[in-house]
Design a protein around this motif. Structure first.
Motif, PDB file in Angstrom:
ATOM      1  N   MET A  26      74.867 -68.269  79.867  1.00  0.00           N
ATOM      2  CA  MET A  26      73.538 -68.569  80.888  1.00  0.00           C
ATOM      3  C   MET A  26      72.107 -68.464  79.976  1.00  0.00           C
ATOM      4  N   LYS A  27      72.336 -66.970  79.612  1.00  0.00           N
ATOM      5  CA  LYS A  27      71.149 -66.699  78.441  1.00  0.00           C
ATOM      6  C   LYS A  27      71.357 -67.637  76.881  1.00  0.00           C
ATOM      7  N   ASN A  28      72.604 -68.147  76.885  1.00  0.00           N
ATOM      8  CA  ASN A  28      72.003 -69.253  75.686  1.00  0.00           C
ATOM      9  C   ASN A  28      71.121 -70.732  76.401  1.00  0.00           C
ATOM     10  N   ARG A  29      71.915 -70.683  77.626  1.00  0.00           N
ATOM     11  CA  ARG A  29      70.784 -71.673  77.800  1.00  0.00           C
ATOM     12  C   ARG A  29      69.675 -72.267  78.193  1.00  0.00           C
ATOM     13  N   ILE A  30      69.079 -70.980  78.861  1.00  0.00           N
ATOM     14  CA  ILE A  30      67.857 -71.116  78.871  1.00  0.00           C
ATOM     15  C   ILE A  30      66.850 -70.707  77.780  1.00  0.00           C
ATOM     16  N   SER A  31      67.475 -69.666  76.745  1.00  0.00           N
ATOM     17  CA  SER A  31      67.064 -69.815  75.565  1.00  0.00           C
ATOM     18  C   SER A  31      66.909 -71.093  74.650  1.00  0.00           C
ATOM     19  N   ARG A  32      67.518 -72.388  74.892  1.00  0.00           N
ATOM     20  CA  ARG A  32      67.857 -73.567  74.560  1.00  0.00           C
ATOM     21  C   ARG A  32      66.960 -74.324  75.195  1.00  0.00           C
ATOM     22  N   TYR A  33      66.859 -73.897  76.291  1.00  0.00           N
ATOM     23  CA  TYR A  33      65.360 -74.595  77.591  1.00  0.00           C
ATOM     24  C   TYR A  33      64.028 -74.542  76.938  1.00  0.00           C
ATOM     25  N   LEU A  34      63.769 -73.048  76.776  1.00  0.00           N
ATOM     26  CA  LEU A  34      62.247 -72.816  75.955  1.00  0.00           C
ATOM     27  C   LEU A  34      62.331 -72.991  74.866  1.00  0.00           C
ATOM     28  N   ILE A  35      63.217 -72.970  74.393  1.00  0.00           N
ATOM     29  CA  ILE A  35      62.554 -73.486  72.789  1.00  0.00           C
ATOM     30  C   ILE A  35      62.579 -75.088  72.107  1.00  0.00           C
ATOM     31  N   SER A  36      63.187 -75.355  73.572  1.00  0.00           N
ATOM     32  CA  SER A  36      63.018 -77.217  73.191  1.00  0.00           C
ATOM     33  C   SER A  36      61.809 -77.717  73.874  1.00  0.00           C
ATOM     34  N   ASN A  37      61.671 -76.887  75.043  1.00  0.00           N
ATOM     35  CA  ASN A  37      60.544 -77.703  76.426  1.00  0.00           C
ATOM     36  C   ASN A  37      59.034 -76.733  76.256  1.00  0.00           C
ATOM     37  N   ASP A  39      58.335 -74.521  73.342  1.00  0.00           N
ATOM     38  CA  ASP A  39      57.289 -73.951  72.371  1.00  0.00           C
ATOM     39  C   ASP A  39      58.075 -72.349  71.962  1.00  0.00           C
ATOM     40  N   PHE A  40      59.422 -71.869  72.179  1.00  0.00           N
ATOM     41  CA  PHE A  40      58.887 -71.056  71.765  1.00  0.00           C
ATOM     42  C   PHE A  40      60.083 -71.294  69.866  1.00  0.00           C
ATOM     43  N   ASN A  41      59.709 -70.406  69.643  1.00  0.00           N
ATOM     44  CA  ASN A  41      59.957 -69.973  68.227  1.00  0.00           C
ATOM     45  C   ASN A  41      60.544 -68.691  67.724  1.00  0.00           C
ATOM     46  N   ILE A  42      61.419 -67.700  68.145  1.00  0.00           N
ATOM     47  CA  ILE A  42      61.459 -66.735  67.909  1.00  0.00           C
ATOM     48  C   ILE A  42      62.820 -66.220  69.168  1.00  0.00           C
ATOM     49  N   PHE A  43      63.570 -65.697  67.901  1.00  0.00           N
ATOM     50  CA  PHE A  43      64.812 -66.106  69.085  1.00  0.00           C
ATOM     51  C   PHE A  43      65.106 -63.651  68.917  1.00  0.00           C
ATOM     52  N   SER A  44      65.280 -63.102  69.052  1.00  0.00           N
ATOM     53  CA  SER A  44      65.291 -61.682  68.487  1.00  0.00           C
ATOM     54  C   SER A  44      66.382 -60.961  69.124  1.00  0.00           C
ATOM     55  N   LEU A  45      67.323 -60.224  69.127  1.00  0.00           N
ATOM     56  CA  LEU A  45      68.658 -59.921  69.238  1.00  0.00           C
ATOM     57  C   LEU A  45      67.653 -57.980  69.239  1.00  0.00           C
ATOM     58  N   GLU A  46      69.266 -57.033  69.964  1.00  0.00           N
ATOM     59  CA  GLU A  46      69.251 -56.240  70.115  1.00  0.00           C
ATOM     60  C   GLU A  46      70.057 -55.950  69.129  1.00  0.00           C
ATOM     61  N   ALA A  47      69.595 -55.627  67.875  1.00  0.00           N
ATOM     62  CA  ALA A  47      70.394 -55.750  66.908  1.00  0.00           C
ATOM     63  C   ALA A  47      69.746 -55.533  65.452  1.00  0.00           C
ATOM     64  N   ASN A  48      70.731 -54.551  65.000  1.00  0.00           N
ATOM     65  CA  ASN A  48      69.371 -54.274  63.468  1.00  0.00           C
ATOM     66  C   ASN A  48      68.722 -54.692  63.179  1.00  0.00           C
ATOM     67  N   PRO A 217      53.335 -66.654  67.704  1.00  0.00           N
ATOM     68  CA  PRO A 217      54.789 -66.567  68.408  1.00  0.00           C
ATOM     69  C   PRO A 217      55.018 -66.904  69.929  1.00  0.00           C
ATOM     70  N   LYS A 218      55.993 -67.367  69.917  1.00  0.00           N
ATOM     71  CA  LYS A 218      56.328 -67.084  71.563  1.00  0.00           C
ATOM     72  C   LYS A 218      58.112 -66.935  71.593  1.00  0.00           C
ATOM     73  N   LEU A 219      58.345 -65.711  72.135  1.00  0.00           N
ATOM     74  CA  LEU A 219      59.353 -65.215  71.884  1.00  0.00           C
ATOM     75  C   LEU A 219      60.573 -64.999  73.010  1.00  0.00           C
ATOM     76  N   ILE A 220      61.514 -64.691  72.519  1.00  0.00           N
ATOM     77  CA  ILE A 220      62.676 -64.727  73.370  1.00  0.00           C
ATOM     78  C   ILE A 220      63.887 -63.681  73.621  1.00  0.00           C
ATOM     79  N   LEU A 221      64.143 -62.015  73.504  1.00  0.00           N
ATOM     80  CA  LEU A 221      64.240 -60.910  73.611  1.00  0.00           C
ATOM     81  C   LEU A 221      65.601 -60.850  74.485  1.00  0.00           C
TER      82      LEU A 221
END
Length: 359
Positions: A26-37, A39-48, A217-221
């Motif tokens: 579901m998170k992937n689905r939301i992220s794909r929508y935000l990027i495609s529709n 203009d979100f241009n950064i995906f950032s993960l709870e990782a180093n 920047p438009k960022l997905i956390l």
């Protein structure tokens, strides 16, 4: 989704465990929508951060192997088919639309990735790497997290980092210079982590850095529910919300029962999740008999509907994480309505699909 996000520039996507397949999908689905529709241009993960940024070698430059890059991010959490599928989607999207969607991280539990990237800059500039080797020896970076360093060690490390900042170094671009200095900052953060609270503060700082050092920047956390939470000053989301206010919108996730991938007693595999107990939020939501739905907590708070007041109070709520301690309680009293703008409920979880088997 557009109505829920509005004009926000940062969207936080949570997870109630680090190993639930349906939540990641579901998170992937939301992220794909935000990027495609949107203009979100950064995906950032709870990782180093340094190790995560290397994923751009694959998704923007078509180099390296994504499985190897995921393994280089240390934890089994990201070494899943769900994560790999999303990374492949990012690469294909960049290829198809000549875009540059950036992959990044915001954590700092390890210093080796930052050290390696600094070493590469030294080598490119024909600078002796002895001080990097000295720093690496002091850090002894085999282990993660809240590791204490003596005052003497911190002073020595600090002096070496000051030298690195002052080096006469040539960079290919201003972006490369900013990343070099941020890698030094990652090491500074690493040696100061002495609690989960400090880690969350540093993660928020790194999110600020991402927003300041990328164009429009438009960022997905993507992180655990309790990291993206707006509730209190122990959480990354609190600081993000304080800094960005209406530009930050977050989605918590919950499920009633099922399985999940976890690490329990140092064994990584599939485990039964505790079924939501009576008096928990998930227990009540399960009575709606819907496999998946979203609750608009912002609207419920505004309407002050007496029939919905029970959801505005502190209530038991799942907090499982990676399942590292089987004796730790799976549910904790939480004010969910003050933690999240929206809550996505999934009736049943199944374990994420690990890319390799663990003994």
């Amino acid at each position: 989704m557009d109505k829920l996000i509005g004009n926000a520039k940062i969207v936080g996507l949570g997870e109630s465990t680090h190993g639930s397949s349906e939540i990641y999908k579901m998170k992937n689905r939301i992220s794909r929508y935000l990027i495609s529709n949107s203009d979100f241009n950064i995906f950032s993960l709870e990782a180093n951060m340094p190790e995560s940024f290397r994923m751009n070698n694959y998704i923007t430059e078509k180099k390296d192997n994504p499985k190897d890059l995921l393994e280089g991010m240390y934890f089994w959490l990201w070494q899943t088919k769900e994560t790999l599928d999303f990374i492949d989607w990012l690469k294909n999207y960049n290829d198809a639309y000549n875009s540059r969607i950036i992959f990044d991280g915001f954590d700092m539990q390890f210093a080796s990735g930052a050290l390696n990237q600094i070493r590469d800059i030294y080598t490119q500039n024909n600078i002796n790497v002895d001080e990097i080797n000295e720093l690496e020896k002091i850090l002894k970076d085999e282990n993660r997290g809240q590791r204490s360093y003596t005052a003497k060690s911190q002073k020595t490390i600090g002096n070496l980092l000051v030298k690195m900042k002052q080096k006469n170094v040539s960079f290919k671009s201003p972006e490369d210079k900013a990343r070099y200095l941020q890698n030094i900052r990652i090491i500074e953060q690493k040696i100061q982590i002495n609690s989960i609270v400090k880690r969350d503060q540093f993660m928020a700082e790194n999110i600020n850095w991402i927003m300041e050092n990328n164009k429009n920047p438009k960022l997905i956390l993507s992180a655990h529910n309790y990291h993206i939470s707006k509730l209190n000053s122990e959480r990354m989301g609190y600081y993000v919300n304080e800094e960005f206010k209406n530009d930050y919108v977050n989605f918590g996730f919950a499920f009633y029962e099922g399985t999940y991938s976890a690490s329990v007693d140092r064994k990584i595999g599939t485990f039964e999740a505790e079924t939501a107990p009576p008096e928990s939020l998930e227990y009540y939501l399960n009575y709606l008999n819907k496999p998946i739905f979203i609750i608009d907590l912002k609207s419920i708070k505004k309407e002050n509907n007496p029939l919905a007041k029970w959801i505005l109070k502190d209530i038991l709520f799942r907090k499982t994480g990676s399942g590292t301690d089987k004796n730790k309680k799976s549910f904790k009293s939480t004010n969910v309505s003050n933690s999240f703008d929206y809550l996505i409920f999934i009736n049943e979880s199944s374990n994420s699909n690990l890319l390799k088997q663990y003994n």
